[in-house]
Design a protein around this motif. Structure first.
Motif: not given
Length: 251
Positions: A167-171, A197-208, A212-220
């Motif tokens: 919850w609430g984590l940036d990339p 292990l599937e990774i789910t994150i709620t970002p601090p705010g709506p992402p552009d 989104v691609r930065r989250y995907a790059d780290v494995g989300v």
């Protein structure tokens, strides 16, 4: 609108009785809300996260989960956590000190029911000579996602979860946490039948799209966008953004 825009899933949170005087917004009970969503959707997955597991009666919750999975045609995902709001846990008859042990045991008891084991004998719950039908559509049960940012939560996710929810984590913070999860998985020897292990994150705010691609790059694998506190016009913008992101091949 969510299905048309390309949302993968719709999620509801779980709190039953929060402390008075803290400006808590109105909140529908999670399983009731999901039942309504199951009736008015046909394709999008449905998730509850995080359900505060130690304050739920596990035999009843196992039945509710199975029923929702059947009613939704196998679209349910269940994210669980140990909870942290002491007045709420106390109101439900659970001490803060026991919440971790209850969470682990309740997960085991629910799995026993879904797998049609006739008995279970634990510290907090036991039963014998009973079964629950119908079984969940998804076998052996809907995906279980474990949430939390403690060492105990990471171990629980590795040992028992199909996924982990942060919850609430940036990339950057997400990448650091996933490294810790990886170390935990190596130390705990994650069961092979659980898969990756599937990774789910709620970002601090709506992402552009770039975020989104930065989250995907780290494995989300999944982002859950919190809409609480966002006005109607902004929600429309979020829906449009999800459609754009899906159009660029990011799901």
């Amino acid at each position: 609108m969510a299905e048309e825009a390309g949302f993968e899933s719709l999620w509801v949170g779980d709190h039953i009785a929060l402390p008075a005087g803290e400006g808590n917004p109105p909140r529908l009970e999670a399983m009731v809300a999901l039942t309504y969503l199951a009736a008015v959707t046909s394709r999008v997955r449905l998730g509850v996260g995080l359900i505060v597991l130690p304050q739920r009666q596990p035999v009843l919750l196992a039945k509710q989960v199975s029923s929702l999975d059947v009613l939704s045609g196998g679209r349910l995902t269940v994210a669980v956590g140990a909870g942290y709001v002491e007045p709420e846990l106390h109101a439900m008859g659970v001490s803060l000190a026991e919440r971790g042990a209850r969470t682990d045991e309740y997960l085991a008891a629910m799995r026993a029911l879904w797998e049609e084991a006739p008995s279970f004998d634990g510290r907090f719950v036991s039963f014998s000579g009973v079964v629950q039908h119908p079984s969940p559509v998804q076998r052996p049960h809907p995906p279980i996602v474990v949430g939390g940012h403690s060492a105990a939560a990471y171990r629980r996710a590795v040992r028992h979860g199909n996924g982990w929810y942060g919850w609430g984590l940036d990339p950057g913070e997400t990448g650091q946490t996933l490294r810790v999860l990886g170390e935990t998985a190596r130390a705990e020897r994650r069961p092979a039948d659980l898969g990756e292990l599937e990774i789910t994150i709620t970002p601090p705010g709506p992402p552009d799209l770039d975020t989104v691609r930065r989250y995907a790059d780290v494995g989300v694998d999944r982002l859950i966008i919190e809409l609480e506190g966002i006005d109607d016009d902004a929600v429309d913008g979020v829906i449009e953004s999800v459609g754009e992101i899906a159009g660029h091949g990011v799901s």
